[in-house]
Design a protein around this motif. Structure first.
Motif, short mmCIF file in Angstrom:
data_model
loop_
_atom_site.label_atom_id
_atom_site.label_comp_id
_atom_site.label_asym_id
_atom_site.label_seq_id
_atom_site.Cartn_x
_atom_site.Cartn_y
_atom_site.Cartn_z
N ALA A 184 -2.31 0.11 -4.55
CA ALA A 184 -0.81 0.11 -4.40
C ALA A 184 -1.53 0.22 -3.20
CB ALA A 184 0.12 1.23 -4.80
N PHE A 185 -1.97 1.35 -3.00
CA PHE A 185 -2.32 1.71 -1.35
C PHE A 185 -3.48 0.29 -0.69
CE2 PHE A 185 -1.82 6.62 -1.86
CZ PHE A 185 -0.54 6.30 -1.54
N THR A 186 -4.47 -0.01 -1.41
CA THR A 186 -4.89 -1.46 -1.17
C THR A 186 -3.95 -2.28 -0.65
OG1 THR A 186 -6.90 -0.68 -2.40
CG2 THR A 186 -7.08 -2.59 -1.40
N ALA A 187 -3.35 -2.92 -2.44
CA ALA A 187 -2.55 -3.82 -1.86
C ALA A 187 -1.14 -4.25 -0.23
CB ALA A 187 -2.17 -3.72 -3.22
N PHE A 188 -1.10 -2.47 -0.39
CA PHE A 188 0.56 -2.89 1.35
C PHE A 188 -0.01 -2.07 1.85
CE2 PHE A 188 2.06 -3.36 -3.69
CZ PHE A 188 2.10 -4.11 -3.41
N ALA A 189 -0.22 -2.84 2.87
CA ALA A 189 -0.92 -1.91 3.72
C ALA A 189 -0.57 -0.85 4.21
CB ALA A 189 -1.55 -3.58 4.96
N GLY A 190 1.20 -1.23 4.91
CA GLY A 190 1.93 -0.08 5.37
C GLY A 190 2.63 1.01 5.02
N LEU A 191 1.92 1.49 3.26
CA LEU A 191 1.93 2.24 2.36
C LEU A 191 1.11 3.14 2.91
CD1 LEU A 191 3.92 2.75 0.15
CD2 LEU A 191 1.89 2.18 -1.43
N SER A 192 1.79 4.73 3.45
CA SER A 192 1.63 5.76 3.40
C SER A 192 1.68 6.71 3.19
CB SER A 192 2.31 5.88 4.30
OG SER A 192 3.20 6.63 5.11
N ARG A 193 2.51 6.74 1.49
CA ARG A 193 3.02 7.68 0.98
C ARG A 193 2.88 7.47 -0.23
NH1 ARG A 193 7.86 10.38 0.30
NH2 ARG A 193 7.57 12.49 0.35
N LEU A 194 3.31 7.72 -1.51
CA LEU A 194 3.73 7.90 -3.39
C LEU A 194 4.12 8.82 -3.51
CD1 LEU A 194 1.03 5.05 -4.35
CD2 LEU A 194 3.71 4.68 -3.57
N ALA A 195 5.63 8.72 -4.03
CA ALA A 195 6.48 9.76 -4.46
C ALA A 195 6.40 9.65 -6.34
CB ALA A 195 7.22 9.85 -3.94
N LEU A 196 5.90 11.18 -6.63
CA LEU A 196 6.22 10.66 -8.21
C LEU A 196 7.47 11.84 -8.50
CD1 LEU A 196 2.76 11.02 -10.90
CD2 LEU A 196 5.10 12.38 -11.12
N LEU A 197 8.25 11.59 -8.69
CA LEU A 197 9.58 12.19 -9.79
C LEU A 197 9.39 12.93 -11.06
CD1 LEU A 197 10.53 10.14 -7.30
CD2 LEU A 197 12.22 11.91 -7.33
N HIS A 198 9.61 14.00 -11.88
CA HIS A 198 9.90 14.54 -13.00
C HIS A 198 10.62 15.00 -13.31
CE1 HIS A 198 7.21 17.58 -13.09
NE2 HIS A 198 6.34 17.57 -11.75
N GLN A 199 11.29 15.54 -14.35
CA GLN A 199 11.61 16.41 -14.57
C GLN A 199 10.86 17.44 -14.90
OE1 GLN A 199 15.34 15.20 -17.77
NE2 GLN A 199 14.47 17.04 -18.28
N ALA A 200 11.95 18.87 -14.12
CA ALA A 200 10.59 19.82 -14.41
C ALA A 200 10.49 20.65 -15.22
CB ALA A 200 11.80 21.70 -12.85
N ASP A 201 11.60 20.58 -16.38
CA ASP A 201 11.03 21.32 -17.65
C ASP A 201 9.65 20.40 -18.45
OD1 ASP A 201 12.30 19.30 -18.16
OD2 ASP A 201 12.91 19.94 -20.04
N ASN A 202 8.79 19.27 -18.12
CA ASN A 202 8.06 18.04 -18.22
C ASN A 202 6.86 18.34 -17.31
OD1 ASN A 202 6.39 16.05 -18.98
ND2 ASN A 202 7.60 14.39 -18.34
N THR A 203 6.10 19.71 -18.44
CA THR A 203 4.77 19.80 -18.08
C THR A 203 3.92 19.22 -17.84
OG1 THR A 203 4.60 21.39 -19.90
CG2 THR A 203 5.76 22.14 -18.09
#
Length: 185
Positions: A129-148
């Motif tokens: 993703a960081f290579t293919a999309f030059a304008g991409l500066s950050r990625l987020a990962l979201l998950h449920q808090a109890d998913n350790t």
């Protein structure tokens, strides 16, 4: 190579086979339905796949995501010597890569857990993703808090904990975690 022209690889480790990531195909539907029989996949995934017909609909949705460029989903395949294509081991996705808040997601098949499949697949997707999309500066990962387990995968792949996400019922009934990875300098 798939018609999207995208295929990613994640190297083997001492305890695990190599991985191949490619867009989902209609021929994957039967295997996908089997993977969704796992209670953990059903619990942590937002998708509902009860049978092969549902799986085929899901695959078609993923393909539409590629066509629109808004949801780039990959089947994660374990590749062992002599395999002709690999055994399905999970799923990774890059959501809205051109939008204001690009996000990654993933799940791992029951038979592939505990062998580094999720971190290796997510790492390959993130690097791509960081290579293919030059304008991409950050990625987020979201998950449920109890998913350790997802917290461990996030940390292993360089997604640092960024904060809590309050529950938003009915779609998100429990609090969540936000992890972020920034483009390498």
């Amino acid at each position: 190579m798939d018609d999207t022209g995208v295929r990613l690889e994640a190297d083997a480790t001492a305890s695990a086979s190599a991985l191949s990531l490619r867009p989902w195909r209609p021929a994957d539907a039967a295997g996908l339905a089997e993977l969704f029989a796992d209670p953990a996949v059903r619990r942590w995934s937002s998708a509902t796949v009860a049978d092969e017909a549902d799986a085929l609909r899901w695959v078609r949705e993923q393909r539409r995501g590629w066509e629109t460029g808004r949801r780039l989903a990959f089947a994660v395949l374990e590749v062992r010597p002599g395999d002709d294509g690999g055994r399905p081991a999970g799923h990774v996705v890059l959501k809205d890569p051109h939008g204001p808040a690009p996000e990654v997601g993933y799940w791992t098949a029951a038979h592939a857990r505990g062998r580094g499949v999720a971190p290796r697949a997510l790492g390959a997707l993130t690097d791509w993703a960081f290579t293919a999309f030059a304008g991409l500066s950050r990625l987020a990962l979201l998950h449920q808090a109890d998913n350790t387990a997802s917290c461990r995968v996030a940390e292993k792949t360089g997604y640092g904990f960024d904060g809590l996400l309050p529950a938003a019922p009915p779609e998100f009934p429990l609090d969540g975690h936000v992890h972020v990875r920034r483009r390498p300098a």
